[in-house]
Scaffold this active site. Structure first.
Site, short mmCIF file in Angstrom:
data_model
loop_
_atom_site.label_atom_id
_atom_site.label_comp_id
_atom_site.label_asym_id
_atom_site.label_seq_id
_atom_site.Cartn_x
_atom_site.Cartn_y
_atom_site.Cartn_z
N GLY A 198 0.79 -1.12 -0.13
CA GLY A 198 0.02 -0.04 -0.08
C GLY A 198 1.02 1.16 -0.07
CB SER A 199 -0.04 4.83 0.72
OG SER A 199 -0.57 4.71 2.08
N GLY A 203 2.19 2.33 5.37
CA GLY A 203 3.03 1.22 5.75
C GLY A 203 3.79 1.94 7.10
CD GLU A 220 7.13 -5.57 -1.43
OE1 GLU A 220 7.61 -4.71 -2.18
OE2 GLU A 220 7.91 -6.66 -1.24
CB CYS A 254 3.20 -0.53 -6.35
SG CYS A 254 3.53 -2.25 -6.75
#
Length: 505
Positions: A198-199, A203, A220, A254
């Site tokens: 995610g963002s 994170g 990630e 991403c």
């Protein structure tokens, strides 16, 4: 025989609560049920067969949630999952086998792989099944019990993942569904490893929660992945790859090309060909093109539209949007002059491609290096020296030269960031390593222990001067240290340091 899930069984499979899932998985791991390799292989085969037998349901879920074309879903979502599972089934025995490290102390030391314990995997809306099923397969292969939390923003994919409960052993697998409150409950529990996609903002929250228990994490996180287009590039190749790498999945990747840095010499030609390629690929009315995706929600639609409204750049194509029937934003290209433009601040995660002009490759490298390390970097050039220059002077999770996005899907490749784009990795053998603890184990015997008696103080403290000298230099040779020349040594075995000098090498 592996169990096949019927439609009724898949529909009746249900999710668990955070506390119940954690307790059940922790108890099961402590029982040792996951340790036999045959058990792990059975779980992987059950997963493979389920995905194979329910492939159409998988496609339908991705189409419903994200308007994904079948071929796009096959290439980017589903195929990598099957490749990972197949690899793990074929190689699990070798991956699990202790490996000889050395005989340095006569007794052999082997490296053993232990499962970590209970693993928590958070999903993401952009690849709602991919980012769960790949680490799930690796975690099961390594002998862990696993809890997955699918994204609530993709309900069809969430239901598909819940149905896995009908084929995987309930002692080692649980699904928990819900919103942010459920995520907080999960993060309040002690896990042995957490995977989050995610963002960077989210994170950091996951990392902070994990720190309470010193739980290792795989993050990630993405970031602004640049594409550098050199004057030495083959422009048609660059254009085709960048258009695909930016607008596939409506820009919600991403690894997507987040912006372009284009050298002066090809800037105008690059823009001309990009506009033509978008028109050829998506037609004059992309909203009616069946292979063009949609944003996941009204919230994300408004966020992307706001960026278009705030940018100071020039919109060269696209910009149209509609949130009535679906979360549509047209493929959009924006020429940017201000490097601090709103489109250059955070990851866009939508179908907007900012393009900036640079004078040289060195300027492009400096531009990239002034910003957080991206998850990916894309370079388009036919100049070998430029390629080496960019590879050696930049840092990113991965790189593709004259291509985009596909680098992590290659066999034996993997997904992983660096710095603010993430930590840890998974994919093929890297996934097995991520969810394993490697421990050195020495296997000695009474006979070998007698040989190792030379390390006991009672052995070397009673040596004569010459013997002690030779013994120490023997140890130095063994340890990769420089020899010493000793002018004198006391009867107590203490070195006269003032009389010592290094031998010149």
């Amino acid at each position: 025989m592996l169990k096949h899930a019927s439609a009724s069984e898949s529909a009746s499979a249900s999710a668990s609560t955070p506390a119940a899932a954690h307790e059940s998985l922790t108890t099961a791991f402590a029982s040792g049920v996951t340790l036999p390799i045959d058990f792990r292989i059975a779980q992987l085969k059950a997963l493979y067969e389920f995905l194979s037998n329910h492939e159409q349901n998988h496609f339908n879920a991705l189409q419903t949630d994200l308007h994904k074309h079948r071929m796009e879903a096959l290439i980017y979502d589903i195929m990598p999952i099957f490749k990972d599972i197949s690899y793990l089934i074929s190689n699990i025995r070798n991956l699990s086998k202790p490996k000889l490290a050395s005989y340095d102390f006569v007794a052999p030391v082997y490296l053993h792989k232990d499962p970590l314990g209970t693993v928590l995997i958070f999903g993401a809306f952009n690849f709602p099944t991919h980012v769960i099923l790949r680490p799930l397969a690796a975690a099961l292969a390594a002998g862990n019990t696993v809890c997955i939390k699918p994204s609530e923003l993709t309900p069809a994919s969430e239901r598909f993942l819940v149905s896995l409960s009908s084929v995987l052993d309930p002692r080692v697998f649980s699904v928990v569904t819900g919103g942010s409150d459920v995520c907080e409950q999960l993060l309040s529990l002690r896990w042995d490893h957490i995977v989050f996609t995610g963002s960077s903002f989210r994170g950091r929250s996951v990392l902070a929660a994990a720190a309470k228990f010193l739980t290792p994490v795989t993050l990630e996180l993405g970031g602004k992945s640049p594409a550098i287009v050199s004057s030495a590039a083959h422009v048609p190749t660059a254009v085709s790859s960048i258009v695909r790498g930016r607008f596939v999945n409506c820009g919600q990747i991403c690894l997507a090309v987040d912006y372009c840095l284009v050298e002066d010499g090809v800037y105008d030609e690059f823009l001309k060909q990009v506009l033509t390629n978008i028109r050829v690929t998506y037609g004059n009315a992309p909203s009616k093109t069946h292979h063009y995706g949609r944003l996941v929600s009204s919230h994300h639609h408004q966020r992307v539209v706001s960026l278009l409204q705030e940018t100071g750049g020039k919109v060269l194509t696209g910009g149209e949007h509609d949130d009535t029937d679906s979360h549509y934003v047209a493929p959009t290209v924006v020429a940017i002059e201000d490097e601090n433009d709103v489109l250059m601040r955070d990851e866009i995660f939508g179908p907007i491609l900012p393009v900036l002009r640079v004078k040289s490759i060195n300027d492009a490298i400096d531009f990239v290096n002034l910003r957080p390390h991206p998850l990916a970097l894309y370079l388009f050039t036919q100049d070998a020296k430029e390629k080496d220059q960019v590879l050696s002077r930049t840092r990113s999770g991965s790189v593709a030269v004259n291509e985009s996005v596909l680098q992590i899907g290659a066999r034996n490749s993997f997904l992983g960031g660096v710095g603010e784009s993430g930590m840890g990795s998974y994919g093929f053998s890297r996934g097995f390593e991520t969810f394993s603890h490697t421990k050195p184990v020495m296997h000695s015997t009474p006979f070998l222990a007698r040989i190792l008696g030379i390390l006991h103080p009672s052995f070397y403290s009673n040596m004569g001067d010459k013997s002690c000298n030779w013994f120490e230099n023997g140890m130095r040779l063994f340890g990769g240290m420089p020899f010493r020349r000793f002018a004198s040594i006391s009867s107590k075995g203490k070195l006269d340091t003032e009389a010592m000098e290094d031998i010149e090498h």
